[in-house]
Design an enzyme around this catalytic site. Structure first.
Site, PDB file in Angstrom:
ATOM      1  N   HIS A 125       0.836  -1.207   0.000  1.00 25.58           N
ATOM      2  CA  HIS A 125       0.000   0.000   0.000  1.00 25.58           C
ATOM      3  C   HIS A 125       0.864   1.247   0.000  1.00 25.58           C
ATOM      4  O   HIS A 125       0.603   2.204   0.727  1.00 25.58           O
ATOM      5  CB  HIS A 125      -0.945  -0.018   1.204  1.00 25.58           C
ATOM      6  CG  HIS A 125      -1.821  -1.230   1.213  1.00 25.58           C
ATOM      7  ND1 HIS A 125      -2.362  -1.753   2.366  1.00 25.58           N
ATOM      8  CD2 HIS A 125      -2.243  -2.015   0.199  1.00 25.58           C
ATOM      9  CE1 HIS A 125      -3.083  -2.821   2.057  1.00 25.58           C
ATOM     10  NE2 HIS A 125      -3.029  -3.005   0.747  1.00 25.58           N
TER      11      HIS A 125
HETATM   12  C1  LIG Z   1      -0.064  -8.163  -4.585  1.00 28.82           C
HETATM   13  C2  LIG Z   1      -0.934  -6.992  -4.240  1.00 28.82           C
HETATM   14  C3  LIG Z   1      -2.123  -7.208  -3.580  1.00 28.82           C
HETATM   15  C4  LIG Z   1      -2.947  -6.129  -3.262  1.00 28.82           C
HETATM   16  N1  LIG Z   1      -4.153  -6.371  -2.675  1.00 28.82           N
HETATM   17  C5  LIG Z   1      -5.020  -5.342  -2.485  1.00 28.82           C
HETATM   18  C6  LIG Z   1      -6.340  -5.577  -2.036  1.00 28.82           C
HETATM   19  O1  LIG Z   1      -6.743  -6.725  -1.824  1.00 28.82           O
HETATM   20  N2  LIG Z   1      -7.162  -4.507  -1.852  1.00 28.82           N
HETATM   21  C7  LIG Z   1      -6.752  -3.242  -2.097  1.00 28.82           C
HETATM   22  O2  LIG Z   1      -7.523  -2.312  -1.890  1.00 28.82           O
HETATM   23  N3  LIG Z   1      -5.491  -2.984  -2.519  1.00 28.82           N
HETATM   24  C8  LIG Z   1      -4.640  -4.017  -2.758  1.00 28.82           C
HETATM   25  N4  LIG Z   1      -3.397  -3.761  -3.257  1.00 28.82           N
HETATM   26  C9  LIG Z   1      -3.023  -2.368  -3.527  1.00 28.82           C
HETATM   27  C10 LIG Z   1      -3.794  -1.739  -4.681  1.00 28.82           C
HETATM   28  O3  LIG Z   1      -4.199  -2.697  -5.630  1.00 28.82           O
HETATM   29  C11 LIG Z   1      -2.948  -0.653  -5.335  1.00 28.82           C
HETATM   30  O4  LIG Z   1      -2.500   0.261  -4.356  1.00 28.82           O
HETATM   31  C12 LIG Z   1      -3.725   0.134  -6.364  1.00 28.82           C
HETATM   32  O5  LIG Z   1      -4.299  -0.729  -7.322  1.00 28.82           O
HETATM   33  C13 LIG Z   1      -2.814   1.144  -7.041  1.00 28.82           C
HETATM   34  O6  LIG Z   1      -3.554   1.938  -7.912  1.00 28.82           O
HETATM   35  P1  LIG Z   1      -2.870   3.093  -8.757  1.00 28.82           P
HETATM   36  O7  LIG Z   1      -3.979   3.732  -9.484  1.00 28.82           O
HETATM   37  O8  LIG Z   1      -2.039   3.938  -7.875  1.00 28.82           O
HETATM   38  O9  LIG Z   1      -1.835   2.385  -9.732  1.00 28.82           O
HETATM   39  P2  LIG Z   1      -1.787   0.967 -10.455  1.00 28.82           P
HETATM   40  O10 LIG Z   1      -3.077   0.243 -10.327  1.00 28.82           O
HETATM   41  O11 LIG Z   1      -0.562   0.291  -9.993  1.00 28.82           O
HETATM   42  O12 LIG Z   1      -1.672   1.363 -11.997  1.00 28.82           O
HETATM   43  C14 LIG Z   1      -0.562   1.951 -12.586  1.00 28.82           C
HETATM   44  C15 LIG Z   1      -0.503   1.494 -14.031  1.00 28.82           C
HETATM   45  O13 LIG Z   1       0.417   2.303 -14.731  1.00 28.82           O
HETATM   46  C16 LIG Z   1       1.175   1.484 -15.592  1.00 28.82           C
HETATM   47  N5  LIG Z   1       2.425   2.178 -15.846  1.00 28.82           N
HETATM   48  C17 LIG Z   1       3.409   2.439 -14.955  1.00 28.82           C
HETATM   49  N6  LIG Z   1       4.387   3.135 -15.535  1.00 28.82           N
HETATM   50  C18 LIG Z   1       4.023   3.323 -16.819  1.00 28.82           C
HETATM   51  C19 LIG Z   1       4.624   3.990 -17.906  1.00 28.82           C
HETATM   52  N7  LIG Z   1       5.794   4.638 -17.792  1.00 28.82           N
HETATM   53  N8  LIG Z   1       3.982   3.988 -19.107  1.00 28.82           N
HETATM   54  C20 LIG Z   1       2.783   3.358 -19.254  1.00 28.82           C
HETATM   55  N9  LIG Z   1       2.167   2.726 -18.226  1.00 28.82           N
HETATM   56  C21 LIG Z   1       2.782   2.721 -17.026  1.00 28.82           C
HETATM   57  C22 LIG Z   1       1.331   0.197 -14.830  1.00 28.82           C
HETATM   58  O14 LIG Z   1       1.664  -0.877 -15.683  1.00 28.82           O
HETATM   59  C23 LIG Z   1      -0.040   0.057 -14.193  1.00 28.82           C
HETATM   60  O15 LIG Z   1      -0.920  -0.640 -15.039  1.00 28.82           O
HETATM   61  C24 LIG Z   1      -2.558  -4.815  -3.587  1.00 28.82           C
HETATM   62  C25 LIG Z   1      -1.346  -4.611  -4.246  1.00 28.82           C
HETATM   63  C26 LIG Z   1      -0.551  -5.674  -4.593  1.00 28.82           C
HETATM   64  C27 LIG Z   1       0.723  -5.428  -5.326  1.00 28.82           C
END
Ligand SMILES: Cc1cc2nc3c(=O)[nH]c(=O)nc-3n(C[C@H](O)[C@H](O)[C@H](O)COP(=O)(O)OP(=O)(O)OC[C@H]3O[C@@H](n4cnc5c(N)ncnc54)[C@H](O)[C@@H]3O)c2cc1C
Ligand SMILES: *[C@@H]1O[C@H](CO)[C@@H](O)[C@H](O)[C@H]1NC(C)=O
Ligand SMILES: *[C@@H]1O[C@H](CO)[C@@H](O)[C@H](O)[C@H]1NC(C)=O
Length: 615
Positions: free
Chosen positions: A547
């Protein structure tokens, strides 16, 4: 990877032969048909189908994760806005739908596979003493590999943001955005805190008999059963999950599948953003690579960075927005001197508690296979379990210093199963070393078992991250800096003692609950159950619960740590926003998928309002 490949092949076959029922195979085929769109929603397909392929757009969104997918959906509602969504990962496959397989996808190409830098006195039991920092790399981002646990946070979390100088972000101002997304089908919930009209599935899942003991145990210790996603969080609960009829509801499925035919939205996968392009201080486009070729897309209105708490800061720093000294070291011309990558908050947990029971309902690979047919046909049963996670509790430990009685300092995650339960898949995702595993879990391998992960919700220890190099494909350097504040250790120990007490409550006794008290490898020389022993155990077998937040912190311009303002605009430049977990100013009393979706919903309205298009 080898493991997953094997599972893909074996599960339908074994599932079929084990049950000797032709219905199962038919069910499997029907499921395949139903999910045809998932197969279609692939890379090549999207690129071919996209109605627009231009080099100029109104908005460019980088990253299709929990926030980015929502923003792509909401902005493309405005039919005369052209939107480009860039994502380096690819579309999902059928198996990402199976909740019980949740841990598996960390071992596939859907994971970035980041590693934390070596930290003294941490991760002693891990391979090379480096901690895994998994992160989703897929259309749908981390919601494709996460555990689907749906949590929003404590009202106090958001009120703290507002009080810190972020108008519009108090609990009663963000709650409507949580509700906006939600498609609630829970059996029990608190009236006034849920909505059944949104896009994101929130449902109940498999319920084991030992989970009842967890909730009964909480009651015995004076805790009520609550809807933890209401304004009352302290208590014990069944988990609320981001699934629809037992299948994972990633943000890609919730927010992108329904709108993939919009003529004004282009979704480009396998596209890595390498740099934000500036004209002076104004963001005017994005440079990216696709199929080994370099492209530039222009943004008439805005660039919105949604690459997540670990990749958004990386892209920002590569583009010249970051701490001046660090950028100077790498010869990156500075566009704005901002504390990008600092203020890294994270949640850790201890994974070394094992409670043996006489129930047959705990996590194991044979169980996943046995019940696969039921999942495929009906979307119910054991395989809807979130990799074993079934219950959650929020408590205040006896060492908590915060006087607010409704503000927890610990989350307890109840899991049907232990690290010895699932053919080492989970242990492998956590990089538990072969030696540690053999000395500790081998003896209880395959035995019915449950565990509780105590998650430190408000860490006092803060980490940071930096670029490793100017190469956009190099992983940054991550420093968790865990337990550097001694209060965090005390809270972890208090939580472990609470769990040991909980395990002695009467309903757990009915299942012959037996705490596995073998000493943690490397800690044998300490008096068992002393504080020193638990410190050693925690330093050996703790992991991140993924997180990470705060690396592009939202705050007023008087806050020296702030990178974006309350409208998510990056300080010192124009036409550039960050919207994802990196803007969350400090650790939440929650897992971060739903909060990031909320940020995406609110950011969309902020952007529409800024351009005079908010209905
Ligand atoms: C194993 C695991 C289990 C988890 N379990 C839970 C859970 O059960 N419940 C919960 O609430 N949270 C959970 N989390 C945390 C939660 O899923 C994440 O914090 C959240 O999804 C992050 O959202 P975000 O919008 O910040 O980025 P992300 O969902 O990480 O999206 C970022 C995206 O940007 C893309 N990207 C990155 N850099 C580039 C670039 N330079 N060019 C193009 N694309 C790029 C990536 O590939 C990715 O698809 C978990 C996390 C992990 C790793
Ligand atoms: C577990 O023990 C209880 C009480 O002795 C018993 O009723 C129950 O059948 C046992 N369950 C299993 C699966 O062995
Ligand atoms: C699916 O549900 C139906 C109706 O409840 C039930 O009859 C059937 O046995 C279930 N199938 C499996 C494989 O569990």
């Amino acid at each position: 990877m080898r493991l997953t490949g094997l599972l893909y092949l074996l599960i339908p076959i074994v599932s079929h032969h084990c049950s000797a029922s032709p219905g199962i195979l038919n069910g499997w085929l029907n499921t395949m048909k139903k999910f045809r769109d998932v197969f279609q929603f692939q890379d090549e397909w999207i690129s071919q189908q996209s109605k627009i392929s231009e080099d100029e757009y109104d908005f460019i969104i980088v990253g299709s994760g929990s926030a980015g997918s929502v923003i792509a959906n909401r902005l493309s509602e405005v039919s005369d806005w052209k939107v480009l969504l860039l994502e380096v990962g690819k579309g999902e496959n059928l198996f990402t739908s199976v909740p019980a397989l949740a841990p598996v996808f960390q071992l596939t190409h859907y994971n970035w596979n980041y590693l934390m830098e070596y930290q003294e006195n941490f991760a002693r039991g891990m391979e090379g003493r480096r901690l895994a920092w998994p992160r989703g790399r897929a259309l749908g981002g981390t919601s494709v590999i996460n555990y689907m646990i749906y949590t929003r946070g404590n009202p106090r979390d958001f009120d703290t943001w507002a009080i810190a100088g972020n108008p519009g972000w108090s609990y009663y101002e963000v709650l409507p955005y949580y509700l906006k997304s939600e498609r609630c089908r829970l059996q029990q919930f608190q009236e006034g805190f849920h909505n059944d009209q949104g896009l994101l599935g929130v449902e109940n899942i498999y319920h084991s008999n030992v989970l009842d003991a967890f909730i009964a145990g909480g009651e015995e210790l004076g805790y009520d059963q609550v809807d933890y996603n209401s304004d009352r969080q302290i208590g014990f609960s069944r988990i609320q999950a981001n699934v629809i009829k037992g299948r994972r509801n990633s943000v890609a499925k919730a927010f992108l599948h329904p709108i993939r035919d919009r003529p004004n939205l282009r979704i480009l996968t396998s596209a890595l953003a390498t740099k934000i392009i500036f004209a002076g201080n104004k963001a005017v486009g994005v440079e990216y690579t696709h199929n080994f070729l370099k492209f530039e897309a222009k943004a008439r209105k805005e660039v919105i960075v949604c690459a997540g708490a670990l990749a958004s800061p990386q892209l920002m720093m590569l583009s010249g927005i970051g701490p001046r000294a660090h950028l100077n070291d790498l010869n990156i011309p500075v566009i704005a001197d901002l504390p990008v990558g600092r203020n890294l908050h994270d949640h850790i947990t201890y994974v070394g508690l094992n409670f043996l029971v006489n129930s047959t309902q705990t996590m194991s690979l044979p169980n996943v296979i046995k019940y696969f047919g039921e999942w495929a046909i009906n979307g119910t049963g054991f395989d809807t379990s979130l990799g074993g996670v079934g219950g959650v509790a929020y408590i205040k430990t006896e060492v908590d210093e915060n006087p607010d009685p409704s503000y927890p300092d610990m989350e307890l995650l109840y899991v049907d199963g232990c690290l010895g339960s699932d053919a080492k898949i989970t242990a492998e995702t956590m990089r538990i070393s072969e030696d540690s595993y053999n000395r500790y879990w081998r003896k209880i391998e395959g035995k019915p078992c449950w565990t509780i992960f105590p998650m430190l919700v408000h860490p006092k220890s803060i980490g940071y991250m930096e670029l490793r190099s100017r190469n956009p494909t190099d992983h940054p350097k991550f420093y968790g800096n865990y337990l550097s504040d001694e209060r965090d250790l005390r809270t972890m120990i208090a939580a472990i003692r609470f769990i040991l007490t909980l395990a002695k409550t009467s309903k757990f006794k009915e299942y012959h609950t037996n705490f596995y008290d073998a000493p943690v490898p490397g800690c044998e020389y300490l008096t068992y159950d002393s504080d020193e022993y638990w410190q050693c155990a925690i330093e050996t077998f703790s992991i991140t619960l993924h997180h990470q937040v705060g690396t592009c912190k939202m705050g007023p311009n008087t806050d020296p740590e702030a990178v974006v303002n309350h409208n998510l605009q990056v300080y010192g430049v124009s036409n550039l926003r960050v919207a994802d977990t990196s803007v969350i100013p400090k650790a939440l009393t929650a897992h971060t998928n739903a909060p990031s979706i909320m940020v995406g919903e609110k950011a969309s309205d902020i952007i529409k309002a800024a351009w005079g298009r908010l209905q």
